[in-house]
Design a protein around this motif. Sequence first.
Motif, PDB file in Angstrom:
ATOM      1  N   LEU A 186       0.504  -1.428   0.171  1.00  0.00           N
ATOM      2  CA  LEU A 186       0.047   0.120   0.578  1.00  0.00           C
ATOM      3  C   LEU A 186       1.277   1.634  -0.062  1.00  0.00           C
ATOM      4  O   LEU A 186       2.132   0.834   0.314  1.00  0.00           O
ATOM      5  N   ARG A 188       0.091   3.536   1.798  1.00  0.00           N
ATOM      6  CA  ARG A 188       0.400   3.681   3.004  1.00  0.00           C
ATOM      7  C   ARG A 188      -0.353   3.157   3.821  1.00  0.00           C
ATOM      8  O   ARG A 188      -1.853   2.570   3.217  1.00  0.00           O
ATOM      9  N   THR A 189      -0.047   2.675   5.025  1.00  0.00           N
ATOM     10  CA  THR A 189      -1.048   2.410   5.891  1.00  0.00           C
ATOM     11  C   THR A 189      -2.170   2.079   6.798  1.00  0.00           C
ATOM     12  O   THR A 189      -2.568   1.357   7.436  1.00  0.00           O
ATOM     13  N   GLN A 190      -2.265   3.654   7.017  1.00  0.00           N
ATOM     14  CA  GLN A 190      -3.030   3.875   7.742  1.00  0.00           C
ATOM     15  C   GLN A 190      -3.996   5.336   6.662  1.00  0.00           C
ATOM     16  O   GLN A 190      -3.116   6.119   6.333  1.00  0.00           O
ATOM     17  N   VAL A 197      -6.360   5.211  -0.864  1.00  0.00           N
ATOM     18  CA  VAL A 197      -5.424   4.379  -0.832  1.00  0.00           C
ATOM     19  C   VAL A 197      -4.968   3.491  -2.014  1.00  0.00           C
ATOM     20  O   VAL A 197      -6.042   3.242  -2.896  1.00  0.00           O
ATOM     21  N   LEU A 199      -3.091   0.261  -3.503  1.00  0.00           N
ATOM     22  CA  LEU A 199      -3.114  -1.312  -3.313  1.00  0.00           C
ATOM     23  C   LEU A 199      -1.792  -1.326  -4.936  1.00  0.00           C
ATOM     24  O   LEU A 199      -2.981  -1.720  -6.073  1.00  0.00           O
ATOM     25  N   THR A 224     -13.412  -1.409   2.900  1.00  0.00           N
ATOM     26  CA  THR A 224     -11.893  -1.483   1.744  1.00  0.00           C
ATOM     27  C   THR A 224     -12.735  -2.153   0.614  1.00  0.00           C
ATOM     28  O   THR A 224     -12.382  -3.028   0.138  1.00  0.00           O
ATOM     29  N   THR A 252     -10.147  -1.614  11.116  1.00  0.00           N
ATOM     30  CA  THR A 252      -8.728  -2.465   9.983  1.00  0.00           C
ATOM     31  C   THR A 252      -9.013  -3.562   9.357  1.00  0.00           C
ATOM     32  O   THR A 252     -10.144  -4.324   9.473  1.00  0.00           O
ATOM     33  N   LEU A 268      -5.072  -2.697   6.234  1.00  0.00           N
ATOM     34  CA  LEU A 268      -5.080  -1.179   6.441  1.00  0.00           C
ATOM     35  C   LEU A 268      -6.209  -0.810   7.721  1.00  0.00           C
ATOM     36  O   LEU A 268      -7.285  -1.036   7.864  1.00  0.00           O
TER      37      LEU A 268
END
Length: 339
Positions: A186, A188-190, A197, A199, A224, A252, A268
């Motif tokens: 990713l 970013r993971t947050q 985001v 992938l 997601t 999450t 994520l």
Amino acid sequence: EPESIFGGTAAIGTVSLSRLGGAVVSLMTSHPDLVKLPTTVDVPEQSLTATFEAISQRVTAVTTVSIEARVGGSVVQTATLTLIPTQVDYIQWTSTYILGGNPASGLVWLTAEAPVDTPVTIGYSYSGWSGPSFVVTVPAGQTSAPFTIPTPRTETVRTYEVEATCGVTIMSRFSFGPYAVDSLTLDRTQAFDTQRVNLQITLNGAAPAGGVEVALASSYPDLTPLPAVITVPQGQSSLVVPIDLPIGFSGTANLSATLYSASKSVTLTVDLIRVTSYTLSSPAIYAGESVIATVGLNAAPGTTWSFLVQPFGPARYEVLLPPVVTVDSGQTSKTFTIE
């Protein structure tokens, strides 16, 4: 010389006299169908030697040819010339391991330059199964020729045995295996709701013709949303899938990409966008005046983000407020007027 040559090539012979004076030397061979010689060789008066060319034909087995030199019908000398068949020597692979669905590329090498266009028969097999054989032609004057062998897509590693036949038969091997997800990342993971985001799915090699399908899944699909399957196009080894996070969802999610029986995963974490500050340009105003209000957020939304503004307290009916305030995408604050 040399005394041994590949059939189809030439050797240089030398006749030598015992004394000066010149002579006409007659030449004969035991295999006139295999070695072509001049009928005679003239040795000049002031020389003891003269050379000639012996041109050979291709042979299928090692053959020894006798060459006879005769002077004056009685003096005879004999030499031998050995003809060696031009044959396959070895196979050179571009790579001995490839991914299934791609062709294996190789060069078949001969023991010497091909005297004429020389066919080499290629065959390949795997665990009792044989593919269709084919012929590769090494052009005259060349020592090798390229060829390819197709491979199917596979879930396990396979090894093909390849035979090349020209005079003799030699054997070589190459292996091919499955495509797999090499990494899943990713950007970013947050993140926060309404944001996007990315992938990225990366394979262990460039996709063959038709592309490679990869299954995607999320442990929290409402948070997601993902397509069930994506296709990495031919010639590419990776693909980026954008994920637009819906408003109002947090938590999450474990994201996975599966190809055949192997998977990669990444986690994520998504938080909600909230109002974190609310300030006024003045704490008090007189009737008929206005004040500027500023609202701050904990993160920039990915799309326009709206919230309600409501007055409270004894004077709540004395002020005018916009019923809804909208923060533009990518902004973390918004100002508006209270009258």
